[in-house]
Design a protein around this motif. Structure first.
Motif, PDB file in Angstrom:
ATOM      1  N   ARG A  87       8.925 -43.177 114.484  1.00 33.69           N
ATOM      2  CA  ARG A  87       8.074 -44.080 115.175  1.00 33.69           C
ATOM      3  C   ARG A  87       6.608 -43.649 114.649  1.00 33.69           C
ATOM      4  O   ARG A  87       5.773 -44.529 114.130  1.00 33.69           O
ATOM      5  CB  ARG A  87       8.155 -44.026 116.593  1.00 33.69           C
ATOM      6  N   HIS A  88       6.367 -42.441 114.756  1.00 33.12           N
ATOM      7  CA  HIS A  88       4.845 -42.066 114.292  1.00 33.12           C
ATOM      8  C   HIS A  88       4.601 -42.181 112.666  1.00 33.12           C
ATOM      9  O   HIS A  88       3.423 -42.627 112.392  1.00 33.12           O
ATOM     10  CB  HIS A  88       4.661 -40.602 114.738  1.00 33.12           C
ATOM     11  N   ALA A  89       5.716 -41.934 112.046  1.00 29.82           N
ATOM     12  CA  ALA A  89       5.562 -41.931 110.656  1.00 29.82           C
ATOM     13  C   ALA A  89       5.369 -43.548 110.296  1.00 29.82           C
ATOM     14  O   ALA A  89       4.526 -43.842 109.502  1.00 29.82           O
ATOM     15  CB  ALA A  89       6.869 -41.467 109.930  1.00 29.82           C
ATOM     16  N   THR A  90       5.905 -44.603 110.993  1.00 32.05           N
ATOM     17  CA  THR A  90       5.938 -45.900 110.618  1.00 32.05           C
ATOM     18  C   THR A  90       4.333 -46.280 111.161  1.00 32.05           C
ATOM     19  O   THR A  90       3.854 -46.871 110.104  1.00 32.05           O
ATOM     20  CB  THR A  90       7.091 -46.526 111.539  1.00 32.05           C
ATOM     21  N   HIS A  91       4.069 -45.843 112.104  1.00 30.69           N
ATOM     22  CA  HIS A  91       2.405 -46.294 112.449  1.00 30.69           C
ATOM     23  C   HIS A  91       1.584 -45.861 111.769  1.00 30.69           C
ATOM     24  O   HIS A  91       0.574 -46.390 111.234  1.00 30.69           O
ATOM     25  CB  HIS A  91       2.412 -45.664 114.085  1.00 30.69           C
ATOM     26  N   PHE A  92       1.604 -44.437 111.362  1.00 29.12           N
ATOM     27  CA  PHE A  92       0.604 -44.033 110.394  1.00 29.12           C
ATOM     28  C   PHE A  92       0.656 -44.451 109.085  1.00 29.12           C
ATOM     29  O   PHE A  92      -0.316 -44.743 108.319  1.00 29.12           O
ATOM     30  CB  PHE A  92       0.610 -42.627 110.472  1.00 29.12           C
ATOM     31  N   ALA A  93       2.161 -44.847 108.408  1.00 35.04           N
ATOM     32  CA  ALA A  93       2.353 -45.233 107.156  1.00 35.04           C
ATOM     33  C   ALA A  93       1.542 -46.612 106.979  1.00 35.04           C
ATOM     34  O   ALA A  93       0.783 -46.875 106.384  1.00 35.04           O
ATOM     35  CB  ALA A  93       3.568 -45.423 106.771  1.00 35.04           C
ATOM     36  N   ASN A  94       1.813 -47.373 108.022  1.00 29.29           N
ATOM     37  CA  ASN A  94       1.220 -48.893 108.030  1.00 29.29           C
ATOM     38  C   ASN A  94      -0.457 -48.784 108.174  1.00 29.29           C
ATOM     39  O   ASN A  94      -0.983 -49.380 107.491  1.00 29.29           O
ATOM     40  CB  ASN A  94       1.784 -49.725 109.081  1.00 29.29           C
ATOM     41  N   LYS A  95      -0.865 -47.792 108.870  1.00 27.40           N
ATOM     42  CA  LYS A  95      -2.316 -47.794 108.954  1.00 27.40           C
ATOM     43  C   LYS A  95      -2.908 -47.124 107.894  1.00 27.40           C
ATOM     44  O   LYS A  95      -3.965 -47.720 107.638  1.00 27.40           O
ATOM     45  CB  LYS A  95      -2.603 -46.763 110.094  1.00 27.40           C
ATOM     46  N   ALA A 132      -4.334 -39.423  97.229  1.00 24.51           N
ATOM     47  CA  ALA A 132      -5.613 -39.556  98.171  1.00 24.51           C
ATOM     48  C   ALA A 132      -5.634 -40.269  99.265  1.00 24.51           C
ATOM     49  O   ALA A 132      -6.111 -39.942 100.401  1.00 24.51           O
ATOM     50  CB  ALA A 132      -6.936 -39.593  97.385  1.00 24.51           C
ATOM     51  N   ASP A 133      -5.011 -41.485  99.246  1.00 23.17           N
ATOM     52  CA  ASP A 133      -5.081 -42.656  99.991  1.00 23.17           C
ATOM     53  C   ASP A 133      -3.747 -42.552 100.658  1.00 23.17           C
ATOM     54  O   ASP A 133      -3.785 -43.109 102.007  1.00 23.17           O
ATOM     55  CB  ASP A 133      -5.256 -44.042  99.363  1.00 23.17           C
ATOM     56  N   TYR A 134      -2.597 -41.729 100.315  1.00 25.23           N
ATOM     57  CA  TYR A 134      -1.595 -42.096 101.435  1.00 25.23           C
ATOM     58  C   TYR A 134      -0.872 -40.471 101.438  1.00 25.23           C
ATOM     59  O   TYR A 134      -1.000 -40.112 102.582  1.00 25.23           O
ATOM     60  CB  TYR A 134      -0.690 -42.755 100.359  1.00 25.23           C
ATOM     61  N   ALA A 135      -0.437 -39.712 100.652  1.00 25.32           N
ATOM     62  CA  ALA A 135       0.469 -38.431 100.894  1.00 25.32           C
ATOM     63  C   ALA A 135      -0.407 -37.700 101.479  1.00 25.32           C
ATOM     64  O   ALA A 135       0.286 -36.730 102.129  1.00 25.32           O
ATOM     65  CB  ALA A 135       0.796 -38.204  99.300  1.00 25.32           C
ATOM     66  N   ASP A 136      -1.649 -37.385 101.016  1.00 23.91           N
ATOM     67  CA  ASP A 136      -2.549 -36.171 101.502  1.00 23.91           C
ATOM     68  C   ASP A 136      -2.621 -36.435 103.100  1.00 23.91           C
ATOM     69  O   ASP A 136      -2.854 -35.455 103.830  1.00 23.91           O
ATOM     70  CB  ASP A 136      -3.784 -36.358 100.873  1.00 23.91           C
ATOM     71  N   TYR A 137      -2.461 -37.671 103.550  1.00 28.65           N
ATOM     72  CA  TYR A 137      -2.915 -37.829 105.049  1.00 28.65           C
ATOM     73  C   TYR A 137      -1.434 -38.063 106.038  1.00 28.65           C
ATOM     74  O   TYR A 137      -1.195 -37.539 107.042  1.00 28.65           O
ATOM     75  CB  TYR A 137      -3.756 -38.831 105.484  1.00 28.65           C
ATOM     76  N   LEU A 138      -0.667 -38.672 105.574  1.00 29.56           N
ATOM     77  CA  LEU A 138       0.571 -39.376 106.262  1.00 29.56           C
ATOM     78  C   LEU A 138       1.283 -38.226 106.819  1.00 29.56           C
ATOM     79  O   LEU A 138       1.325 -38.296 108.295  1.00 29.56           O
ATOM     80  CB  LEU A 138       1.656 -40.154 105.609  1.00 29.56           C
ATOM     81  N   PRO A 139       1.884 -37.152 106.165  1.00 28.48           N
ATOM     82  CA  PRO A 139       2.657 -36.100 106.869  1.00 28.48           C
ATOM     83  C   PRO A 139       1.761 -35.512 108.095  1.00 28.48           C
ATOM     84  O   PRO A 139       2.253 -34.894 109.101  1.00 28.48           O
ATOM     85  CB  PRO A 139       3.225 -35.043 105.630  1.00 28.48           C
ATOM     86  N   MET A 140       0.257 -35.331 107.546  1.00 35.20           N
ATOM     87  CA  MET A 140      -0.356 -34.345 108.351  1.00 35.20           C
ATOM     88  C   MET A 140      -0.967 -35.225 109.688  1.00 35.20           C
ATOM     89  O   MET A 140      -0.825 -34.507 110.754  1.00 35.20           O
ATOM     90  CB  MET A 140      -1.605 -34.070 107.657  1.00 35.20           C
TER      91      MET A 140
END
Length: 414
Positions: free
Chosen positions: A139-147, A162-170
């Motif tokens: 649920r958290h991953a889906t929220h931040f992926a969409n954001k 820079a726009d996606y992988a660097d941030y999503l897991p963190m």
């Protein structure tokens, strides 16, 4: 041949420490651009274990062979993780501001300890991570992926590093740990600098510990449904420093996951059959992740283990107090176990990417869940997604510990 203790009468074989032999550096310009070339040259020159220099020209043994890495990882009595037995550390040759300190120094966490202390602390972390997973990692991953996607979806182009992988897991892990989103974004840069090394590594490590120290204090008076609270309330009775050290360790693991996500996306976008297979549902993302784990493990070199006594490993004399670092990337490509690296590894989970033995990564299922959601949401949100440059133009930059994809430019329909 297993690693065996050496008698005083045994002749050292191939150990150049203390001699005039010029050793290979695992840092610097060559290491940044061609780590795989360095690994293969070292394998030809020294075999499955090679003498190297880490930042500051600190000597270490790089374990290149798959079987030798497993021997080290599976034998914490002979090769413990406790840096307090590291000879260069004991004898004062490692400065407090060395970039190796954040990665190798002893800490009051399960990563740095073995035996009963390790079991007590790891049990608390494993229980906390399991509770977090049960409360909705996807649920958290889906929220931040969409954001993250919302920020570039209207532009028709993005850099998925820079726009996606660097941030999503963190961001997902920061939420699980108990941090606000703004704090999670702040820690992205600090984690990157710790893993990169260099003069700012210790400073950024201090930032991480300060943020988690404040979080632990808040959660003592304001408990929440997060890992920080779980560690504070666990029956293992962790003290303040132990809680902070474990929150830090989980965050560092999340940063490693960012690299795995980038490598998985690289595999997907540089092969039209993989991309179409995932979109149509004919290919499972786990098969792509497995391939990345074998061929581009997110952590190329694992720090570190220390020899508890003199032993022979890979035909070399390893002396008591020597530092060993585990080459997960070269180990996965060891020609003794993969004579033909082009043969499919689908269904084979014996890679070294998660480590092995008592210290094998306890949060790997969480990382896998984040990656599965990240890829799924991306492919369904961005029709016509494709690489914006030829695959051969993609570049990577390596530190001692990781080889990071520099960028992954894509275009898509708006």
């Amino acid at each position: 041949m297993n690693a065996q203790p050496l008698n005083d009468s045994d002749t050292p074989r191939g150990c150049p420490f203390g001699h005039d032999t010029e050793l290979t550096r695992l840092y610097g310009p060559e290491a940044a651009t061609d780590p795989r070339g360095i690994y293969e040259r070292l394998r030809k020159e020294h075999g499955s274990v090679a003498p190297v220099l880490l930042e500051g020209d600190v000597p270490a043994w790089l374990v290149l062979g798959y079987r030798d890495s497993r021997r080290v990882l599976d034998n914490p009595l002979q090769f413990p993780r406790d840096a307090r037995i590291w000879r260069d550390w004991r004898e004062g040759r490692i400065a407090d501001n060395s970039p190796l300190v954040p990665m190798l120094a002893w800490r009051p966490d399960c990563v740095s300890q073995d035996g009963e202390a390790h079991r007590r602390l790891r049990g608390a972390v494993s229980d906390g991570l399991q509770s977090a997973a049960d409360r909705g990692v996807r649920r958290h991953a889906t929220h931040f992926a969409n954001k993250q996607i919302d920020a570039f979806a209207d532009s028709g182009r993005a850099d998925l590093v820079a726009d996606y992988a660097d941030y999503l897991p963190m961001l997902v892990i920061a939420r699980i740990l108990g941090l606000a989103e703004a704090e999670g974004r702040r820690l992205v840069e600090s984690c990157a600098q710790v893993m990169k090394g260099g003069e700012d590594a210790v400073t950024h490590d201090g930032v991480i510990r300060e943020i988690f120290g404040e979080l632990a204090e808040r959660r003592r008076s304001e408990p929440g449904s997060d890992l920080a609270t779980g560690l504070l309330e666990h029956h293992a009775a962790l003290d303040h420093d132990e809680v902070v050290a474990h929150l830090r360790a989980v965050l560092i693991a999340a940063h490693v996951t960012t690299n795995l996500l980038a490598r998985v996306l690289e595999l997907v976008l540089t092969d039209a059959s993989r991309l179409s297979g995932l979109i149509s549902g004919q290919l499972n993302i786990s098969a792509v992740v497995e391939e990345a784990m074998w061929n581009s493990p997110p952590l190329a070199v694992l720090p570190g283990r220390f020899a508890a006594s003199d032993v022979e490993l890979g035909g070399h004399r390893i002396e008591e107090g020597d530092l060993l670092v585990l080459g997960l990337a070269p180990g996965n490509l060891d020609p003794e176990i993969r004579p033909d690296p082009d043969v499919s590894v689908e269904g084979n989970q014996a890679h070294l990417a998660f480590g092995a033995g008592p210290h094998e990564c306890p949060g790997q299922n969480i990382g896998m869940s984040i990656i599965e959601v990240a890829v799924d949401v991306l492919l369904h949100r961005l029709p016509g997604l494709h690489l914006a440059v030829p695959p051969e133009e993609l570049t990577s930059t390596a530190s001692t510990w990781m080889s990071l994809l520099d960028s992954l430019p894509v275009e898509f329909e708006v």
